[in-house]
Motif scaffolding. Sequence first.
Motif, PDB file in Angstrom:
ATOM      1  N   HIS A   3      31.325   5.150 -16.971  1.00  0.00           N
ATOM      2  CA  HIS A   3      30.695   6.373 -16.449  1.00  0.00           C
ATOM      3  C   HIS A   3      29.786   6.997 -17.505  1.00  0.00           C
ATOM      4  CE1 HIS A   3      32.715   6.426 -12.653  1.00  0.00           C
ATOM      5  NE2 HIS A   3      33.909   6.425 -13.216  1.00  0.00           N
ATOM      6  N   ARG A   4      30.227   7.004 -18.755  1.00  0.00           N
ATOM      7  CA  ARG A   4      29.401   7.564 -19.823  1.00  0.00           C
ATOM      8  C   ARG A   4      28.153   6.715 -20.048  1.00  0.00           C
ATOM      9  NH1 ARG A   4      34.512   8.121 -22.107  1.00  0.00           N
ATOM     10  NH2 ARG A   4      34.102   6.561 -23.703  1.00  0.00           N
ATOM     11  N   ILE A   5      28.299   5.403 -19.943  1.00  0.00           N
ATOM     12  CA  ILE A   5      27.141   4.522 -20.093  1.00  0.00           C
ATOM     13  C   ILE A   5      26.155   4.744 -18.952  1.00  0.00           C
ATOM     14  CG2 ILE A   5      26.375   2.118 -20.011  1.00  0.00           C
ATOM     15  CD1 ILE A   5      28.943   1.392 -21.559  1.00  0.00           C
ATOM     16  N   GLU A   6      26.661   4.828 -17.728  1.00  0.00           N
ATOM     17  CA  GLU A   6      25.776   5.049 -16.573  1.00  0.00           C
ATOM     18  C   GLU A   6      25.011   6.364 -16.727  1.00  0.00           C
ATOM     19  OE1 GLU A   6      25.087   2.832 -14.431  1.00  0.00           O
ATOM     20  OE2 GLU A   6      26.832   1.533 -14.207  1.00  0.00           O
ATOM     21  N   ALA A   7      25.690   7.407 -17.195  1.00  0.00           N
ATOM     22  CA  ALA A   7      25.018   8.691 -17.417  1.00  0.00           C
ATOM     23  C   ALA A   7      23.956   8.553 -18.509  1.00  0.00           C
ATOM     24  CB  ALA A   7      26.033   9.765 -17.793  1.00  0.00           C
ATOM     25  N   PHE A   8      24.279   7.803 -19.564  1.00  0.00           N
ATOM     26  CA  PHE A   8      23.321   7.589 -20.648  1.00  0.00           C
ATOM     27  C   PHE A   8      22.102   6.824 -20.154  1.00  0.00           C
ATOM     28  CE2 PHE A   8      21.523   4.983 -23.988  1.00  0.00           C
ATOM     29  CZ  PHE A   8      21.213   5.940 -24.944  1.00  0.00           C
ATOM     30  N   LEU A   9      22.313   5.803 -19.336  1.00  0.00           N
ATOM     31  CA  LEU A   9      21.199   5.024 -18.802  1.00  0.00           C
ATOM     32  C   LEU A   9      20.260   5.897 -17.982  1.00  0.00           C
ATOM     33  CD1 LEU A   9      22.982   1.708 -17.747  1.00  0.00           C
ATOM     34  CD2 LEU A   9      21.595   2.126 -19.788  1.00  0.00           C
ATOM     35  N   ALA A  10      20.819   6.784 -17.190  1.00  0.00           N
ATOM     36  CA  ALA A  10      19.988   7.701 -16.397  1.00  0.00           C
ATOM     37  C   ALA A  10      19.254   8.683 -17.311  1.00  0.00           C
ATOM     38  CB  ALA A  10      20.852   8.450 -15.399  1.00  0.00           C
ATOM     39  N   GLU A  11      19.949   9.172 -18.317  1.00  0.00           N
ATOM     40  CA  GLU A  11      19.363  10.149 -19.247  1.00  0.00           C
ATOM     41  C   GLU A  11      18.228   9.528 -20.068  1.00  0.00           C
ATOM     42  OE1 GLU A  11      20.736  12.264 -23.423  1.00  0.00           O
ATOM     43  OE2 GLU A  11      22.270  11.554 -22.036  1.00  0.00           O
ATOM     44  N   SER A  12      18.441   8.322 -20.550  1.00  0.00           N
ATOM     45  CA  SER A  12      17.479   7.693 -21.454  1.00  0.00           C
ATOM     46  C   SER A  12      16.441   6.853 -20.717  1.00  0.00           C
ATOM     47  CB  SER A  12      18.210   6.791 -22.451  1.00  0.00           C
ATOM     48  OG  SER A  12      18.811   5.703 -21.780  1.00  0.00           O
ATOM     49  N   ARG A  13      16.681   6.599 -19.439  1.00  0.00           N
ATOM     50  CA  ARG A  13      15.822   5.729 -18.628  1.00  0.00           C
ATOM     51  C   ARG A  13      15.728   4.331 -19.249  1.00  0.00           C
ATOM     52  NH1 ARG A  13      10.565   9.253 -17.462  1.00  0.00           N
ATOM     53  NH2 ARG A  13      10.452   8.958 -19.690  1.00  0.00           N
ATOM     54  N   MET A  14      16.827   3.902 -19.854  1.00  0.00           N
ATOM     55  CA  MET A  14      16.877   2.608 -20.512  1.00  0.00           C
ATOM     56  C   MET A  14      17.471   1.583 -19.555  1.00  0.00           C
ATOM     57  SD  MET A  14      18.805   1.771 -24.128  1.00  0.00           S
ATOM     58  CE  MET A  14      17.923   3.069 -24.984  1.00  0.00           C
ATOM     59  N   PRO A  15      16.861   0.411 -19.422  1.00  0.00           N
ATOM     60  CA  PRO A  15      17.432  -0.629 -18.566  1.00  0.00           C
ATOM     61  C   PRO A  15      18.778  -1.106 -19.124  1.00  0.00           C
ATOM     62  CG  PRO A  15      15.151  -1.128 -19.096  1.00  0.00           C
ATOM     63  CD  PRO A  15      15.558   0.032 -19.957  1.00  0.00           C
ATOM     64  N   PRO A  16      19.705  -1.493 -18.261  1.00  0.00           N
ATOM     65  CA  PRO A  16      21.028  -1.924 -18.721  1.00  0.00           C
ATOM     66  C   PRO A  16      20.990  -3.072 -19.729  1.00  0.00           C
ATOM     67  CG  PRO A  16      21.037  -1.620 -16.351  1.00  0.00           C
ATOM     68  CD  PRO A  16      19.613  -1.464 -16.802  1.00  0.00           C
ATOM     69  N   SER A  17      20.104  -4.037 -19.537  1.00  0.00           N
ATOM     70  CA  SER A  17      20.064  -5.171 -20.469  1.00  0.00           C
ATOM     71  C   SER A  17      19.569  -4.742 -21.846  1.00  0.00           C
ATOM     72  CB  SER A  17      19.196  -6.297 -19.917  1.00  0.00           C
ATOM     73  OG  SER A  17      17.864  -5.863 -19.749  1.00  0.00           O
ATOM     74  N   VAL A  18      18.614  -3.822 -21.892  1.00  0.00           N
ATOM     75  CA  VAL A  18      18.109  -3.317 -23.171  1.00  0.00           C
ATOM     76  C   VAL A  18      19.212  -2.532 -23.877  1.00  0.00           C
ATOM     77  CG1 VAL A  18      16.421  -1.757 -24.253  1.00  0.00           C
ATOM     78  CG2 VAL A  18      15.729  -3.277 -22.388  1.00  0.00           C
ATOM     79  N   PHE A  19      19.945  -1.733 -23.116  1.00  0.00           N
ATOM     80  CA  PHE A  19      21.056  -0.979 -23.685  1.00  0.00           C
ATOM     81  C   PHE A  19      22.098  -1.915 -24.275  1.00  0.00           C
ATOM     82  CE2 PHE A  19      25.390   0.567 -23.208  1.00  0.00           C
ATOM     83  CZ  PHE A  19      25.342   1.724 -23.971  1.00  0.00           C
ATOM     84  N   GLY A  20      22.519  -2.898 -23.512  1.00  0.00           N
ATOM     85  CA  GLY A  20      23.548  -3.826 -23.985  1.00  0.00           C
ATOM     86  C   GLY A  20      23.121  -4.567 -25.231  1.00  0.00           C
TER      87      GLY A  20
END
Length: 81
Positions: free
Chosen positions: A7-24
Amino acid sequence: MERNLLHRIEAFLAESRMPPSVFGRAAAHDPRLVSDLRGGRAPGRSLICRVEHFMNKWRADFHAGRVMKRGDQRFREEKRA
């Protein structure tokens, strides 16, 4: 704990507009991290700490003006002169 992390990661992805693969890739050198967590992967303590550290550091850098929200670069329109 794992669901809370997701849930924290999903919120971060929305906040940062970062794609999941880039985040990982940036957070854990694993482009499939978010996909695996969504599929039920149970992260260990060290992975949780690395991911939390990455999100906290990114937020601090963002507020200090050192990084910007970039969004998904695959869909960026290129400007040609």
